[in-house]
Motif scaffolding. Structure first.
Motif, short mmCIF file in Angstrom:
data_model
loop_
_atom_site.label_atom_id
_atom_site.label_comp_id
_atom_site.label_asym_id
_atom_site.label_seq_id
_atom_site.Cartn_x
_atom_site.Cartn_y
_atom_site.Cartn_z
N SER A 153 -103.49 -74.74 -93.44
CA SER A 153 -103.05 -75.71 -94.20
C SER A 153 -102.50 -76.85 -93.19
N ASN A 154 -101.73 -76.57 -92.13
CA ASN A 154 -101.64 -77.36 -91.05
C ASN A 154 -102.40 -78.66 -90.73
N LEU A 155 -103.83 -78.39 -91.35
CA LEU A 155 -104.65 -79.24 -90.93
C LEU A 155 -104.70 -80.57 -92.08
N ILE A 156 -104.60 -79.88 -93.51
CA ILE A 156 -104.32 -80.76 -94.26
C ILE A 156 -102.94 -81.73 -95.03
N LEU A 157 -101.84 -80.70 -94.22
CA LEU A 157 -100.85 -82.04 -94.06
C LEU A 157 -100.03 -82.86 -93.06
N ARG A 158 -101.23 -82.59 -92.17
CA ARG A 158 -100.98 -83.13 -90.57
C ARG A 158 -100.81 -85.18 -91.20
N ASP A 159 -101.70 -85.77 -92.09
CA ASP A 159 -101.44 -87.24 -92.28
C ASP A 159 -99.38 -87.37 -92.89
N PHE A 160 -99.06 -86.20 -93.90
CA PHE A 160 -97.99 -86.55 -94.68
C PHE A 160 -97.13 -85.51 -93.30
N ASP A 161 -97.18 -84.74 -92.54
CA ASP A 161 -96.05 -84.98 -91.57
C ASP A 161 -95.94 -85.95 -90.41
N LEU A 162 -97.05 -86.53 -90.43
CA LEU A 162 -96.99 -87.73 -89.21
C LEU A 162 -95.89 -88.92 -90.60
N GLU A 163 -96.25 -88.63 -91.57
CA GLU A 163 -95.92 -90.19 -91.88
C GLU A 163 -94.31 -89.76 -92.54
N THR A 164 -94.36 -89.32 -93.14
CA THR A 164 -92.48 -87.88 -92.91
C THR A 164 -92.06 -88.22 -91.56
N GLY A 165 -91.93 -87.91 -90.41
CA GLY A 165 -91.75 -87.67 -89.24
C GLY A 165 -91.02 -89.12 -88.70
N ALA A 166 -92.34 -89.99 -89.31
CA ALA A 166 -91.75 -91.37 -88.80
C ALA A 166 -91.27 -91.90 -90.06
N TRP A 167 -91.16 -91.75 -91.12
CA TRP A 167 -89.59 -92.06 -92.23
C TRP A 167 -88.35 -91.91 -91.32
N CYS A 168 -88.82 -90.59 -91.25
CA CYS A 168 -86.99 -89.73 -90.70
C CYS A 168 -86.96 -91.30 -89.39
N GLY A 169 -88.15 -90.38 -88.18
CA GLY A 169 -87.20 -90.65 -86.69
C GLY A 169 -86.80 -92.70 -87.49
N ALA A 170 -86.94 -93.58 -88.12
CA ALA A 170 -86.13 -94.37 -87.67
C ALA A 170 -85.06 -94.56 -88.94
N ARG A 171 -85.12 -93.59 -89.33
CA ARG A 171 -83.54 -93.25 -89.49
C ARG A 171 -82.09 -92.10 -88.82
N GLY A 172 -83.21 -91.88 -88.20
CA GLY A 172 -82.40 -90.67 -86.55
C GLY A 172 -82.38 -89.94 -87.58
N ILE A 173 -83.29 -88.71 -88.89
CA ILE A 173 -83.20 -87.77 -89.30
C ILE A 173 -84.13 -86.89 -88.10
N ARG A 174 -84.26 -85.42 -88.25
CA ARG A 174 -85.24 -85.11 -87.38
C ARG A 174 -85.30 -84.28 -88.67
N TYR A 175 -87.10 -84.01 -88.24
CA TYR A 175 -87.95 -83.35 -89.57
C TYR A 175 -88.69 -81.88 -88.47
N THR A 176 -89.05 -80.91 -89.71
CA THR A 176 -90.00 -80.01 -88.74
C THR A 176 -90.25 -79.28 -90.41
#
Length: 313
Positions: A153-176
């Motif tokens: 499941s972690n491998l399947i959501l890897r791209d989702f995590d990276l895209e979401t993390g990048a979007w959040c990081g640009a706005r000062g939001i932390r994501y886990t």
């Protein structure tokens, strides 16, 4: 990176013969049993538990193949070297906390996704991709209870995590993300983030569980993966109070007397070890907790006395 083009190479590295791998893959229904566990909300969680033979094969797939695949740094569960607090720690002391849950997470994962992300063509020949995917799948779902499923499941959501993390990081939001439980913290509009994540998940075949969406603000108790994150990381007060009370009774009346009074089933050693594990959990989150450090010393001393025969309780 090792590339697997021949069954003989894969079988050698797994330590399982090719004949056995194919024999098990062709008779999967008889290698699983279904267990139903009650959930806190009254629903039932169905686990597909592999038998000993399939379990061993899946563990070898996990430990010899899957653990070497790159995982997003936002994934806070089912990774080596990552503790239980990893999903909560980044959200400590933040003004807004949003928690979102993926609906029927494991049931929504497709066989084709397992094959694509867990066993990609750049590493595995097509027949081996099919074989390994079948060994990690059951019917039309990723089986909860299989040791490979969390890593897959972690491998399947890897791209989702990276895209979401990048979007959040640009706005000062932390994501886990801890399995199907996502957490966002910072200064933001929870409704906007919820809409964005719902759209990103929908593109990948997942849905948000609206009933489990939680927006928590400063002044309210904020929790992530069962830990309080308002000002500092901590175990919930209720957990600590219940643990402290049980330890008090064990120390005052003796473990055997406490178990007899409560009608609990464990033997004294089992009770002591269970308490030691719970104390260790609190200390993992709060290593300087002097009260729990004292309890740990007492529990270790009681276990040593029990083993030496000097303590019958």
């Amino acid at each position: 990176m090792i590339v697997y083009r021949e069954l003989s190479t894969l079988a050698r590295d797994l330590g399982v013969s090719g004949r056995t791998l194919y024999a098990v893959s062709n008779s999967l229904p008889k290698h699983y049993r279904t267990v139903e566990l009650p959930k806190g909300d009254g629903a039932v969680r169905r686990l597909s538990i592999p038998d000993r033979e399939l379990m061993e094969i899946q563990r070898r797939i996990l430990n010899r193949l899957l653990v070497y695949m790159p995982v997003s740094p936002h994934a806070a569960a089912y990774r080596r070297g990552v503790d239980h607090a990893a999903g909560a720690r980044p959200h400590t002391g933040r003004p807004v906390l949003l928690r979102l849950d993926i609906r029927h997470f494991f049931d929504s994962i497709l066989y084709s996704d397992v094959k694509e992300y867990a066993f990609p063509a750049r590493i595995y020949a097509e027949p081996l991709r099919v074989l390994l995917s079948i060994l990690c799948y059951r019917g039309d779902t990723l089986p909860q209870g299989a040791p490979t499923s969390p890593a897959v499941s972690n491998l399947i959501l890897r791209d989702f995590d990276l895209e979401t993390g990048a979007w959040c990081g640009a706005r000062g939001i932390r994501y886990t993300r801890y399995c199907d439980d996502m957490a966002f913290s910072g200064e933001f509009d929870p409704a906007e983030v919820s809409r964005l994540i719902a759209g990103k998940l929908w593109e990948r075949g997942f849905l948000l569980n609206g009933e489990k969406t939680r927006a928590m603000f400063a002044g309210q108790r904020q929790t992530v993966t069962g830990l309080v994150v308002n000002e500092r990381l901590n175990v919930p007060r209720e957990y600590r109070r219940a643990l402290r009370q049980e330890l008090y009774f064990c120390r005052r009346f003796g473990v055997s007397a406490h178990l007899a009074r409560t009608g609990a089933a464990p033997e004294p050693e089992g009770c002591l070890r269970s308490l030691l594990g719970r104390v260790a959990y609190v200390l993992q989150i709060d290593p300087e907790n002097r009260e729990m450090l004292g309890y740990r010393e007492w529990l270790l001393r009681e276990l040593a006395l029990l083993h030496s025969g000097e303590r019958d309780s």
